[in-house]
Design a protein around this motif. Structure first.
Motif, PDB file in Angstrom:
ATOM      1  N   ARG A 113       0.824  -1.220   0.000  1.00 40.36           N
ATOM      2  CA  ARG A 113       0.000   0.000   0.000  1.00 40.36           C
ATOM      3  C   ARG A 113       0.851   1.260   0.000  1.00 40.36           C
ATOM      4  N   ASN A 114       2.010   1.219   0.634  1.00 40.18           N
ATOM      5  CA  ASN A 114       2.864   2.402   0.661  1.00 40.18           C
ATOM      6  C   ASN A 114       3.489   2.667  -0.709  1.00 40.18           C
ATOM      7  N   ARG A 115       3.917   1.625  -1.377  1.00 43.69           N
ATOM      8  CA  ARG A 115       4.391   1.757  -2.757  1.00 43.69           C
ATOM      9  C   ARG A 115       3.267   2.322  -3.631  1.00 43.69           C
ATOM     10  N   ARG A 116       2.062   1.782  -3.458  1.00 42.37           N
ATOM     11  CA  ARG A 116       0.914   2.249  -4.242  1.00 42.37           C
ATOM     12  C   ARG A 116       0.636   3.731  -3.990  1.00 42.37           C
ATOM     13  N   PHE A 117       0.740   4.155  -2.722  1.00 44.95           N
ATOM     14  CA  PHE A 117       0.502   5.558  -2.399  1.00 44.95           C
ATOM     15  C   PHE A 117       1.524   6.453  -3.099  1.00 44.95           C
ATOM     16  N   GLY A 118       2.779   6.035  -3.092  1.00 44.43           N
ATOM     17  CA  GLY A 118       3.803   6.796  -3.811  1.00 44.43           C
ATOM     18  C   GLY A 118       3.504   6.893  -5.299  1.00 44.43           C
ATOM     19  N   GLN A 119       3.057   5.799  -5.876  1.00 42.78           N
ATOM     20  CA  GLN A 119       2.669   5.810  -7.285  1.00 42.78           C
ATOM     21  C   GLN A 119       1.488   6.751  -7.526  1.00 42.78           C
ATOM     22  N   ASP A 120       0.515   6.733  -6.603  1.00 42.38           N
ATOM     23  CA  ASP A 120      -0.660   7.586  -6.753  1.00 42.38           C
ATOM     24  C   ASP A 120      -0.319   9.069  -6.600  1.00 42.38           C
ATOM     25  N   ILE A 121       0.723   9.380  -5.841  1.00 41.39           N
ATOM     26  CA  ILE A 121       1.170  10.771  -5.746  1.00 41.39           C
ATOM     27  C   ILE A 121       1.546  11.302  -7.132  1.00 41.39           C
ATOM     28  N   ILE A 122       2.170  10.453  -7.927  1.00 42.38           N
ATOM     29  CA  ILE A 122       2.604  10.847  -9.271  1.00 42.38           C
ATOM     30  C   ILE A 122       1.487  10.673 -10.288  1.00 42.38           C
ATOM     31  N   LYS A 123       0.840   9.526 -10.285  1.00 42.91           N
ATOM     32  CA  LYS A 123      -0.086   9.184 -11.364  1.00 42.91           C
ATOM     33  C   LYS A 123      -1.447   9.857 -11.267  1.00 42.91           C
ATOM     34  N   SER A 124      -1.944  10.037 -10.044  1.00 43.89           N
ATOM     35  CA  SER A 124      -3.292  10.596  -9.908  1.00 43.89           C
ATOM     36  C   SER A 124      -3.337  11.852  -9.053  1.00 43.89           C
ATOM     37  N   ASP A 125      -2.154  12.385  -8.697  1.00 47.96           N
ATOM     38  CA  ASP A 125      -2.072  13.603  -7.881  1.00 47.96           C
ATOM     39  C   ASP A 125      -2.958  13.485  -6.647  1.00 47.96           C
ATOM     40  N   ILE A 126      -2.835  12.369  -5.951  1.00 47.44           N
ATOM     41  CA  ILE A 126      -3.705  12.094  -4.809  1.00 47.44           C
ATOM     42  C   ILE A 126      -3.568  13.127  -3.700  1.00 47.44           C
ATOM     43  N   LEU A 127      -2.415  13.813  -3.635  1.00 46.77           N
ATOM     44  CA  LEU A 127      -2.213  14.804  -2.581  1.00 46.77           C
ATOM     45  C   LEU A 127      -3.048  16.060  -2.794  1.00 46.77           C
ATOM     46  N   SER A 128      -3.630  16.216  -3.970  1.00 41.78           N
ATOM     47  CA  SER A 128      -4.476  17.391  -4.227  1.00 41.78           C
ATOM     48  C   SER A 128      -5.719  17.402  -3.336  1.00 41.78           C
ATOM     49  N   LYS A 129      -6.061  16.248  -2.752  1.00 47.61           N
ATOM     50  CA  LYS A 129      -7.221  16.158  -1.859  1.00 47.61           C
ATOM     51  C   LYS A 129      -6.942  16.755  -0.479  1.00 47.61           C
ATOM     52  N   PHE A 130      -5.665  17.036  -0.188  1.00 48.57           N
ATOM     53  CA  PHE A 130      -5.283  17.421   1.168  1.00 48.57           C
ATOM     54  C   PHE A 130      -4.451  18.699   1.142  1.00 48.57           C
ATOM     55  N   SER A 131      -4.576  19.489   2.212  1.00 50.07           N
ATOM     56  CA  SER A 131      -3.854  20.766   2.263  1.00 50.07           C
ATOM     57  C   SER A 131      -2.439  20.618   2.798  1.00 50.07           C
ATOM     58  N   ASN A 132      -2.213  19.624   3.668  1.00 48.03           N
ATOM     59  CA  ASN A 132      -0.884  19.384   4.225  1.00 48.03           C
ATOM     60  C   ASN A 132      -0.870  17.999   4.868  1.00 48.03           C
ATOM     61  N   LEU A 133       0.212  17.657   5.532  1.00 49.42           N
ATOM     62  CA  LEU A 133       0.344  16.320   6.118  1.00 49.42           C
ATOM     63  C   LEU A 133      -0.673  16.079   7.225  1.00 49.42           C
ATOM     64  N   ASP A 134      -0.889  17.065   8.086  1.00 48.14           N
ATOM     65  CA  ASP A 134      -1.859  16.883   9.162  1.00 48.14           C
ATOM     66  C   ASP A 134      -3.261  16.649   8.603  1.00 48.14           C
ATOM     67  N   ASP A 135      -3.598  17.365   7.537  1.00 43.31           N
ATOM     68  CA  ASP A 135      -4.904  17.179   6.896  1.00 43.31           C
ATOM     69  C   ASP A 135      -5.011  15.774   6.295  1.00 43.31           C
ATOM     70  N   LEU A 136      -3.918  15.306   5.715  1.00 44.02           N
ATOM     71  CA  LEU A 136      -3.886  13.950   5.165  1.00 44.02           C
ATOM     72  C   LEU A 136      -4.126  12.910   6.249  1.00 44.02           C
ATOM     73  N   ILE A 137      -3.437  13.042   7.377  1.00 38.25           N
ATOM     74  CA  ILE A 137      -3.590  12.067   8.465  1.00 38.25           C
ATOM     75  C   ILE A 137      -4.999  12.115   9.044  1.00 38.25           C
ATOM     76  N   GLU A 138      -5.530  13.320   9.216  1.00 37.40           N
ATOM     77  CA  GLU A 138      -6.863  13.474   9.790  1.00 37.40           C
ATOM     78  C   GLU A 138      -7.940  12.889   8.884  1.00 37.40           C
ATOM     79  N   ASN A 139      -7.709  12.934   7.576  1.00 34.52           N
ATOM     80  CA  ASN A 139      -8.705  12.473   6.603  1.00 34.52           C
ATOM     81  C   ASN A 139      -8.178  11.308   5.773  1.00 34.52           C
ATOM     82  N   ILE A 140      -7.390  10.452   6.398  1.00 32.36           N
ATOM     83  CA  ILE A 140      -6.700   9.405   5.649  1.00 32.36           C
ATOM     84  C   ILE A 140      -7.668   8.394   5.022  1.00 32.36           C
ATOM     85  N   GLY A 141      -8.899   8.353   5.526  1.00 32.55           N
ATOM     86  CA  GLY A 141      -9.899   7.474   4.918  1.00 32.55           C
ATOM     87  C   GLY A 141     -10.208   7.837   3.480  1.00 32.55           C
TER      88      GLY A 141
END
Length: 354
Positions: free
Chosen positions: A269-297
């Motif tokens: 899943r961690n490899r997949r997340f790294g791939q999704d950062i590049i392929k689908s810009d998954i981080l665009s859903k979150f404002s920063n790391l704390d927001d990502l952790i709070e809304n990791i679902g």
């Protein structure tokens, strides 16, 4: 082999995979799951359709939604709760008679760090701070290159059982010595826990590099091996700073072995997340790391490396150590640097230390 009565707290993929291995090996296993649908599908259809779909489970494995029932009367209790809920899960069972008197051997599969007022804590320290005092130095940590899917299928897997108490390490090693598992003992409790947590951070960066490499004239297999070697160095640096006792831990299956499978496996899943950062810009859903952790679902799966990254960063600040890859992922997830700019900085500008 003598059949044992085993409880597993946590009905996720890894808890289910190991519970299935134990049940297939002849042990009687009862698993606690929070979700009624997990109980329903495992008990009636012998499949965890929510967390490990497609894998037939042994009739020796049953599920209850009552955590006290699962903890009561067990010779062994295996903790497979996510790190975010670890302490609250343990608090629910401290009054169970066989826990209160210390007769049950307790082991944990949970990876990562647990936040506290005086800095991130490791898993066993967190567990032992909640359990009755008799468990101090007596719990066991189980880790190694072990995707749940292959463990559930019975494919050969190596694990390490680490404890300050060598007798308990051996007890858990012997419990887990079932078809498909090869288990080794270790006294380096801190080193094994650091390997299990920090490799997920490296795997996210590896996944991002892997996605870039698919269409790159600059990055390929050689660059990925360079990153992995540098990542192992960072894991060892962190481990020794945290108090790891055996340098060979990092060249064992808990170190290089777990890092390799986490970075490269299709199940990761961690490899997949790294791939999704590049392929689908998954981080665009979150404002920063704390927001990502709070809304990791919102990710749709649990990238443990994203959570661990925050705590590795805090540990490094407290101990004044520099881990270039781990710090880079922190900056990426915190929207301080773009992923491609970091990979360029790391690998082309020569900031990686391998």
């Amino acid at each position: 082999m003598e059949s044992k009565n085993v409880g597993v707290l946590g009905g996720g993929a890894w808890g289910t995979g190991l519970a299935q291995a134990l049940a297939r090996g002849g042990h009687t296993v009862q698993m606690w799951a929070l979700e009624p649908e997990v109980k329903e599908s495992v008990n009636k259809e012998h499949e965890n359709k929510r967390y490990l779909p497609g894998y037939k489970l042994s009739e020796n494995l049953t599920v209850s939604n009552d955590i006290i029932e699962v903890a009561t009367g067990k010779e062994f209790l295996i903790i497979a709760s996510p790190s975010l809920f670890l302490a609250s899960t343990i608090r629910k069972i401290t009054a169970v008679p066989n826990i209160a008197d210390g007769t049950t051997v307790i082991a944990s599969l949970t990876k990562g760090f647990v936040p506290s007022a005086d800095g991130p804590k490791l898993i066993l320290e967190t567990i032992e701070n909640v359990l009755p005092g008799i468990y101090k130095g007596n719990t066991v940590y189980v880790a190694g290159p072990s995707h749940a899917e292959e463990v559930a299928m019975g494919k050969l897997t190596g694990l390490i059982a680490a404890s300050e108490n060598p007798k308990n390490s051996i007890k858990v090693r012997e419990l887990l010595r079932v078809p498909g598992l090869m288990v080794y003992s270790s006294l380096d409790v801190i080193g094994v826990q650091i390997c299990a947590a920090a490799k997920n951070v490296i795997a996210v960066v590896y996944g991002a590099l892997d996605a870039v490499s698919e269409h790159s004239q600059t990055f390929g297999d050689n660059a990925e091996s360079l990153l992995m070697a540098a990542g192992l160095n960072e894991i060892q640096t962190l481990g020794m700073a945290m108090g790891a006792t055996h340098p060979e831990t990092f060249t064992s299956i808990s170190g290089v072995g777990d890092l390799d499978v986490t970075c490269k496996s299709k199940y990761g899943r961690n490899r997949r997340f790294g791939q999704d950062i590049i392929k689908s810009d998954i981080l665009s859903k979150f404002s920063n790391l704390d927001d990502l952790i709070e809304n990791i679902g919102k990710v749709g799966y649990l990238p443990e490396g994203a959570v661990a990254c925050k705590y590795v960063h805090e540990i490094c600040e407290r101990k004044n150590i520099k881990l270039t890859i781990c710090d880079g992922l922190y900056r990426i997830l915190n929207k301080e640097i773009r992923p491609l700019d970091f990979l360029d900085e790391l690998l082309i500008q020569g900031k990686v230390h391998a």
